[in-house]
Write a protein that holds these residues in place. Structure first.
Motif, PDB file in Angstrom:
ATOM      1  N   GLY A   1       0.791  -1.221   0.000  1.00  0.00           N
ATOM      2  CA  GLY A   1       0.000   0.000   0.000  1.00  0.00           C
ATOM      3  C   GLY A   1       0.822   1.269   0.000  1.00  0.00           C
ATOM      4  N   HIS A   2       2.159   1.135  -0.009  1.00  0.00           N
ATOM      5  CA  HIS A   2       3.060   2.278  -0.049  1.00  0.00           C
ATOM      6  C   HIS A   2       3.638   2.417  -1.454  1.00  0.00           C
ATOM      7  CE1 HIS A   2       2.728   1.880   4.253  1.00  0.00           C
ATOM      8  NE2 HIS A   2       3.471   2.961   4.430  1.00  0.00           N
ATOM      9  N   TYR A   3       3.832   3.658  -1.871  1.00  0.00           N
ATOM     10  CA  TYR A   3       4.323   3.962  -3.215  1.00  0.00           C
ATOM     11  C   TYR A   3       5.554   4.851  -3.117  1.00  0.00           C
ATOM     12  CZ  TYR A   3      -0.054   2.044  -4.833  1.00  0.00           C
ATOM     13  OH  TYR A   3      -1.086   1.191  -5.083  1.00  0.00           O
ATOM     14  N   PHE A   4       6.538   4.579  -3.951  1.00  0.00           N
ATOM     15  CA  PHE A   4       7.777   5.336  -4.006  1.00  0.00           C
ATOM     16  C   PHE A   4       7.615   6.478  -5.000  1.00  0.00           C
ATOM     17  CE2 PHE A   4      12.133   5.886  -5.772  1.00  0.00           C
ATOM     18  CZ  PHE A   4      12.772   6.254  -4.606  1.00  0.00           C
ATOM     19  N   VAL A   5       7.803   7.714  -4.560  1.00  0.00           N
ATOM     20  CA  VAL A   5       7.639   8.894  -5.407  1.00  0.00           C
ATOM     21  C   VAL A   5       9.028   9.402  -5.790  1.00  0.00           C
ATOM     22  CG1 VAL A   5       6.663  11.216  -5.571  1.00  0.00           C
ATOM     23  CG2 VAL A   5       5.490   9.451  -4.214  1.00  0.00           C
ATOM     24  N   PHE A   6       9.228   9.597  -7.097  1.00  0.00           N
ATOM     25  CA  PHE A   6      10.558   9.946  -7.594  1.00  0.00           C
ATOM     26  C   PHE A   6      10.474  10.972  -8.711  1.00  0.00           C
ATOM     27  CE2 PHE A   6       8.933   6.675 -10.332  1.00  0.00           C
ATOM     28  CZ  PHE A   6       9.457   6.911 -11.593  1.00  0.00           C
ATOM     29  N   GLY A   7      11.588  11.638  -8.954  1.00  0.00           N
ATOM     30  CA  GLY A   7      11.697  12.578 -10.059  1.00  0.00           C
ATOM     31  C   GLY A   7      12.051  11.847 -11.336  1.00  0.00           C
ATOM     32  N   SER A   8      11.428  12.267 -12.425  1.00  0.00           N
ATOM     33  CA  SER A   8      11.628  11.627 -13.726  1.00  0.00           C
ATOM     34  C   SER A   8      11.907  12.688 -14.780  1.00  0.00           C
ATOM     35  CB  SER A   8      10.352  10.859 -14.106  1.00  0.00           C
ATOM     36  OG  SER A   8      10.485  10.243 -15.367  1.00  0.00           O
ATOM     37  N   ASN A   9      12.315  12.227 -15.935  1.00  0.00           N
ATOM     38  CA  ASN A   9      12.410  13.134 -17.083  1.00  0.00           C
ATOM     39  C   ASN A   9      11.222  12.848 -17.996  1.00  0.00           C
ATOM     40  OD1 ASN A   9      13.279  11.058 -19.162  1.00  0.00           O
ATOM     41  ND2 ASN A   9      14.932  10.856 -17.670  1.00  0.00           N
TER      42      ASN A   9
ATOM     43  N   GLN B   1      -0.203   5.233   0.814  1.00  0.00           N
ATOM     44  CA  GLN B   1       0.858   5.959   1.507  1.00  0.00           C
ATOM     45  C   GLN B   1       1.981   6.214   0.504  1.00  0.00           C
ATOM     46  OE1 GLN B   1       0.781   6.887   4.889  1.00  0.00           O
ATOM     47  NE2 GLN B   1      -1.352   6.270   4.664  1.00  0.00           N
ATOM     48  N   PHE B   2       2.575   7.398   0.538  1.00  0.00           N
ATOM     49  CA  PHE B   2       3.601   7.760  -0.424  1.00  0.00           C
ATOM     50  C   PHE B   2       4.910   8.090   0.285  1.00  0.00           C
ATOM     51  CE2 PHE B   2      -0.471   8.646  -2.394  1.00  0.00           C
ATOM     52  CZ  PHE B   2      -0.320   8.039  -3.627  1.00  0.00           C
ATOM     53  N   ALA B   3       5.978   7.404  -0.124  1.00  0.00           N
ATOM     54  CA  ALA B   3       7.329   7.693   0.353  1.00  0.00           C
ATOM     55  C   ALA B   3       7.978   8.576  -0.708  1.00  0.00           C
ATOM     56  CB  ALA B   3       8.108   6.396   0.544  1.00  0.00           C
ATOM     57  N   VAL B   4       8.154   9.842  -0.394  1.00  0.00           N
ATOM     58  CA  VAL B   4       8.600  10.826  -1.379  1.00  0.00           C
ATOM     59  C   VAL B   4      10.110  11.023  -1.271  1.00  0.00           C
ATOM     60  CG1 VAL B   4       8.295  13.185  -2.233  1.00  0.00           C
ATOM     61  CG2 VAL B   4       6.353  11.959  -1.221  1.00  0.00           C
ATOM     62  N   SER B   5      10.799  10.780  -2.386  1.00  0.00           N
ATOM     63  CA  SER B   5      12.236  11.055  -2.444  1.00  0.00           C
ATOM     64  C   SER B   5      12.440  12.563  -2.561  1.00  0.00           C
ATOM     65  CB  SER B   5      12.875  10.312  -3.628  1.00  0.00           C
ATOM     66  OG  SER B   5      12.414  10.852  -4.848  1.00  0.00           O
ATOM     67  N   ARG B   6      13.658  13.009  -2.527  1.00  0.00           N
ATOM     68  CA  ARG B   6      13.973  14.433  -2.658  1.00  0.00           C
ATOM     69  C   ARG B   6      13.841  14.833  -4.124  1.00  0.00           C
ATOM     70  NH1 ARG B   6      19.216  16.082  -0.748  1.00  0.00           N
ATOM     71  NH2 ARG B   6      18.252  18.106  -0.581  1.00  0.00           N
TER      72      ARG B   6
ATOM     73  N   GLY C   1      13.736  16.469  -7.506  1.00  0.00           N
ATOM     74  CA  GLY C   1      14.377  17.646  -8.081  1.00  0.00           C
ATOM     75  C   GLY C   1      15.710  17.996  -7.452  1.00  0.00           C
ATOM     76  N   CYS C   2      16.099  17.299  -6.404  1.00  0.00           N
ATOM     77  CA  CYS C   2      17.315  17.638  -5.662  1.00  0.00           C
ATOM     78  C   CYS C   2      18.522  16.784  -6.034  1.00  0.00           C
ATOM     79  CB  CYS C   2      17.066  17.507  -4.161  1.00  0.00           C
ATOM     80  SG  CYS C   2      15.801  18.637  -3.566  1.00  0.00           S
ATOM     81  N   GLY C   3      18.341  15.840  -6.929  1.00  0.00           N
ATOM     82  CA  GLY C   3      19.447  15.004  -7.364  1.00  0.00           C
ATOM     83  C   GLY C   3      19.927  15.439  -8.737  1.00  0.00           C
ATOM     84  N   LEU C   4      19.578  14.655  -9.735  1.00  0.00           N
ATOM     85  CA  LEU C   4      20.037  14.925 -11.093  1.00  0.00           C
ATOM     86  C   LEU C   4      19.455  16.210 -11.693  1.00  0.00           C
ATOM     87  CD1 LEU C   4      19.830  11.251 -12.350  1.00  0.00           C
ATOM     88  CD2 LEU C   4      21.885  12.515 -11.713  1.00  0.00           C
ATOM     89  N   ALA C   5      18.298  16.647 -11.213  1.00  0.00           N
ATOM     90  CA  ALA C   5      17.725  17.907 -11.717  1.00  0.00           C
ATOM     91  C   ALA C   5      18.509  19.112 -11.212  1.00  0.00           C
ATOM     92  CB  ALA C   5      16.251  18.021 -11.346  1.00  0.00           C
ATOM     93  N   GLY C   6      19.263  18.939 -10.125  1.00  0.00           N
ATOM     94  CA  GLY C   6      20.185  19.967  -9.685  1.00  0.00           C
ATOM     95  C   GLY C   6      19.662  21.040  -8.737  1.00  0.00           C
ATOM     96  N   TYR C   7      18.417  20.914  -8.282  1.00  0.00           N
ATOM     97  CA  TYR C   7      17.896  21.905  -7.353  1.00  0.00           C
ATOM     98  C   TYR C   7      18.173  21.476  -5.911  1.00  0.00           C
ATOM     99  CZ  TYR C   7      15.394  23.883 -11.328  1.00  0.00           C
ATOM    100  OH  TYR C   7      15.082  24.459 -12.531  1.00  0.00           O
ATOM    101  N   ARG C   8      18.094  22.448  -5.005  1.00  0.00           N
ATOM    102  CA  ARG C   8      18.248  22.138  -3.588  1.00  0.00           C
ATOM    103  C   ARG C   8      16.902  22.053  -2.947  1.00  0.00           C
ATOM    104  NH1 ARG C   8      22.086  26.633  -1.546  1.00  0.00           N
ATOM    105  NH2 ARG C   8      22.624  27.247  -3.606  1.00  0.00           N
TER     106      ARG C   8
END
Length: 99
Positions: free
Chosen positions: A10-18, A85-90, A92-99
């Motif tokens: 029931g938990h989902y991993f939220v990540f940044g994509s292109n 339930q959503f487990a949100v990664s950081r 935009g803060c990795g490869l996208a380069g934002y803080r």
């Protein structure tokens, strides 16, 4: 970065994509390997993951206002699915380069 490889049911991993859906590095690769992210699909729910676009198809970072719009779409999705339930990664803060 410590990658998550398992989440409770029931938990989902939220990540940044292109916007090309190339899940080849960082949290996107983790999402593809462990949570069912679909190569070529850049946004929304995919398996036990949810992609938020942070980079263009050309792999340039999206402007912050566009990322914010994509985050608002995700937040509405979360509101519409209160049983998930959503487990949100950081996002935009990795490869996208934002803080």
């Amino acid at each position: 970065m410590t990658n998550i490889t398992k989440l409770p049911e029931g938990h989902y991993f939220v990540f940044g994509s292109n916007e090309a859906g190339r899940h080849g590095k960082g949290a996107a690769l983790c999402a593809k390997r462990h949570f069912g992210a679909i190569y070529g699909q850049w946004g929304g729910e995919q398996g036990m993951s949810y992609a938020i676009a942070t980079k263009e198809k050309s792999l340039r970072s999206l402007p912050l206002d566009k990322i914010a719009e994509n985050v608002r779409i995700f937040l509405q999705h979360a509101i519409n699915h209160p049983h998930k339930q959503f487990a949100v990664s950081r996002v935009g803060c990795g490869l996208a380069g934002y803080r």
